[in-house]
Design a protein around this motif. Sequence first.
Motif, PDB file in Angstrom:
ATOM      1  N   PHE A   1       0.860  -1.181   0.000  1.00 14.98           N
ATOM      2  CA  PHE A   1       0.000   0.000   0.000  1.00 14.98           C
ATOM      3  C   PHE A   1       0.909   1.248   0.000  1.00 14.98           C
ATOM      4  CE2 PHE A   1      -2.201  -3.453   2.099  1.00 14.98           C
ATOM      5  CZ  PHE A   1      -3.422  -3.455   1.474  1.00 14.98           C
ATOM      6  N   SER A   2       0.653   2.079  -0.981  1.00 14.68           N
ATOM      7  CA  SER A   2       1.482   3.313  -1.088  1.00 14.68           C
ATOM      8  C   SER A   2       1.105   4.283   0.008  1.00 14.68           C
ATOM      9  CB  SER A   2       1.284   3.979  -2.440  1.00 14.68           C
ATOM     10  OG  SER A   2       1.732   3.142  -3.461  1.00 14.68           O
ATOM     11  N   LEU A   3       2.127   4.812   0.611  1.00 15.05           N
ATOM     12  CA  LEU A   3       1.947   5.818   1.656  1.00 15.05           C
ATOM     13  C   LEU A   3       2.409   7.185   1.139  1.00 15.05           C
ATOM     14  CD1 LEU A   3       3.272   3.804   4.732  1.00 15.05           C
ATOM     15  CD2 LEU A   3       0.907   4.057   3.959  1.00 15.05           C
ATOM     16  N   GLU A   4       2.028   8.173   1.862  1.00 14.34           N
ATOM     17  CA  GLU A   4       2.424   9.537   1.475  1.00 14.34           C
ATOM     18  C   GLU A   4       3.923   9.728   1.695  1.00 14.34           C
ATOM     19  OE1 GLU A   4       0.631  12.561   3.803  1.00 14.34           O
ATOM     20  OE2 GLU A   4       1.787  14.160   2.912  1.00 14.34           O
ATOM     21  N   SER A   5       4.580  10.317   0.673  1.00 14.85           N
ATOM     22  CA  SER A   5       6.007  10.613   0.802  1.00 14.85           C
ATOM     23  C   SER A   5       6.188  11.933   1.542  1.00 14.85           C
ATOM     24  CB  SER A   5       6.670  10.719  -0.581  1.00 14.85           C
ATOM     25  OG  SER A   5       6.573   9.483  -1.253  1.00 14.85           O
TER      26      SER A   5
ATOM     27  N   ILE B   1      -0.777   6.854  10.864  1.00 13.72           N
ATOM     28  CA  ILE B   1      -1.519   6.010   9.905  1.00 13.72           C
ATOM     29  C   ILE B   1      -2.530   5.161  10.680  1.00 13.72           C
ATOM     30  CG2 ILE B   1      -1.346   4.271   8.109  1.00 13.72           C
ATOM     31  CD1 ILE B   1       1.525   5.168   7.644  1.00 13.72           C
ATOM     32  N   THR B   2      -3.777   5.363  10.268  1.00 14.19           N
ATOM     33  CA  THR B   2      -4.857   4.557  10.871  1.00 14.19           C
ATOM     34  C   THR B   2      -5.378   3.592   9.814  1.00 14.19           C
ATOM     35  OG1 THR B   2      -5.458   6.345  12.353  1.00 14.19           O
ATOM     36  CG2 THR B   2      -7.094   4.603  11.988  1.00 14.19           C
ATOM     37  N   ILE B   3      -5.268   2.283  10.079  1.00 17.86           N
ATOM     38  CA  ILE B   3      -5.690   1.251   9.119  1.00 17.86           C
ATOM     39  C   ILE B   3      -6.989   0.608   9.630  1.00 17.86           C
ATOM     40  CG2 ILE B   3      -5.061  -0.882   7.964  1.00 17.86           C
ATOM     41  CD1 ILE B   3      -2.125  -0.090   8.371  1.00 17.86           C
TER      42      ILE B   3
END
Length: 839
Positions: free
Chosen positions: A152-156, A228-230
């Motif tokens: 899953f791509s996260l914010e850079s 990050i909330t999954i």
Amino acid sequence: MTKRMGYRDWGWLALWWHHFFLLWSTIDGQTRYTIPEELKQGSVVGNLAKDLGLGLSEIFDRKLRVASEAGKQYFSVDAGKGELVVNERIDRETLCGQSASCVLPLQVVIENPLQLYRIEVEIRDINDNSPNFITKELTLKIAESVVVGRRFSLESAEDPDVGSNALKYYTISKDECFSLKVKDLSNGRKAPELVLEKPLDREKQAVHQLLLTALDGGNPVRSGTSQITITVLDVNDNFPVFEKALYKVSINENSPKGTFMVKLKAIDIDDVQNGKVKYSFGERTPNAVLSIFDIDSDTGEIFLKGELDFENAATYEIDISAKDNGTPEMEGQCSVQVEVVDVNDNPPEIIFTSKPSPLREDAPSGTVVALISARDLDSGNNGNVTLQLPRHYPFKLKPSFSNNYAVVTSGVLDRESFSEYNIEITATDSGSPPLTTKKTIPVSIIDVNDNPPKFTQSSYDVYLKENGLPGSTLSSVSASDLDFGDNAKISYSILDSKVQGVSVSSYVYMNSDNGSIYSMHSFDYETLKVFQILVQAKDHGSPSLSSNATVHVFILDQNDNAPAVIYPSAALGSLSHQKMPRSAKAGHLVTKVTAVDADSGHNAWISYKLAEATDASLFNVNLYTGEVRTKRAVSEQDDSSQRLLIEIKDDGEPVQSSTVTVAILVEDGLQEPILDLRQKAPEPGKKSGRITLYLILSLASVSMLSLVTFFILAVKCVRNSRSSGSCCMRLDDLDGYNNPNRNLQIQLNTDGPIKYVEVLGGDMLSQSQSFRSCLSPMSEFSDFTFVKPSSTTDFKEMINVLDASLPDSAWTFESQQVSSEWQLIVTIMMFECRLFSDV
């Protein structure tokens, strides 16, 4: 609470300054300094005066200044120390963004003479920015059916710093279901990805909380975090997949709004709502991109919404998201790389590095007029600029470096032809079609005193009546000067010369402002007939220039002299006594009245008239010769004492006259001496024999002298012919007055009843020595009178001498007898005088 700096902190600071001082250098002949960003205002960059080889005094005298091409004046020069100092806060990220190299070019301009130096200041990055996540709290929804290994791509995170201070790695808080992987992108960025390590079980844990940390490589290390909330979802277990992970698009910067760019396509293998895809820009897409581009959420087509400018941004990286309508929602991602194609839409710019200064017209070729630079915001051929100057102007462009030029002189300047030039510079780029910009440089030419004053005439002729009032205007000369200001201001003066042995300044004076010449006193034609004045016109330039002109002043005769009686002379008294026999017949010559006039021309024409007489019927006076003759024979009844008053007039205006009284005694038995003399002429007496002998001897002496003179003259001509090839007698030697030692003037007056030849020797401007032969052709005998010099006063003195040395009757008799011989001698003497003056 204040924290004290420890030993380690001091060590890092010392090491930083050590690297700072080691990093400035000179590259390719240009001065280059290296400084860290965020230096305080007033911090020293380097000793500019020393590095450029300038003294401290030259900084102020030559007006050294620094110009920045960045727009802001980040640096200035300390005139007292010659140091380049920081003028305001320097933020490397604002100036250069993410560029690896940040060099700030500066132009150092020095005047008198104009010089241009280029220096570069490299701005080193310091770790003054922490990595930053745009979204501090990120929520992800992941279906529990997602297989292990799914990413899953996260914010850079973004870190404006570069190099070692840039973003280096990511870390994530510990979670048994997830791990962190970093993906290296093509543009050098690092993208964090969340990797599913174990299958999700919503029943065990529906929400996972992770802390994503981004760290840079600075010292000390800076970091940024994102929460990050999954959320674990159920059901929809397939996400849309794009045909390409990266789409590349090229578009011209002048494309109009609404231009179609690309169509994206993502496929979701789910059915119905779970497989229906909606397209949108990524959540972290900047507003700058959203204002330019637009996407159709249903079709995936991207259109141009705003205006592109290659000079502002050459490329764009756009994140695209494709989401389905399933529950939970699934999404796929791709990137669109937009390359903006440069179009020649920016005209060239001409920038004055130094304003032009006035030029002296004697400036040598190659003198710097102004310093300019050219630039074009376009790229490639569209940004290549060519400069041109007008061909017919004496200026040219001299390339310097990096699109910098010096406008220099290429020919001779002449202010009198062009006092100001408007140099039009044309800048043209190499685009298609090419764009052109024109700019005009006004250049004033400073006058130099290179033109002497010039008279309207090289010589002036002035005719002035004698006896004029002192202070009257003789003439006015005028000169002009093509120069300007004091160089064209003219003063007039008279150059010193001699007139009759006296300085010309005693005769005339001159107005130095307007060139008018005035007389100091009245002039007498009988004393001075002609003279010259050498005038000078001199400008006020430095050095001054001058020119000369000659003014010839001719004195015009006025009838200011009355006839002077030569015979009978006033030295014998106011009454002249004559004798005549009573036997005299009609036409008997009683006496002859002779007068001369010191004037010339008509003013010297003399006429005689019998004003009063004891017996007017007995005597007659010839109008032109002055001979007194009997009108009839003398009778016994006539008185023995006769008295005649003879009036003598000239032909001038007004008429001048004089009178002489003649007393005649009529005696019986007195013989006529003239008739007896005629009869005895073939038998000369002792006295006449002696005179004849003297004349023969004189003639022989003169002849011998003539032969010697001819011999000397022949030798002189032979010598002159060897040097000049000619031997001649010129008319100007006879008539001129410039050479007083060679001047001999023979003046023949045949206007009046009395004919005379005047021989003038010496300088005409000085007192002339003259020999005048007065001939009366209407008389019965040819009379000859020898007079020296020719003035009224001298005439009277000469007559006194003649009358004192000869008896009254003998003067008339002997002058009549030897007139022909003397005429011959005088003719020869005049010729000899001419020969001697030439020798």
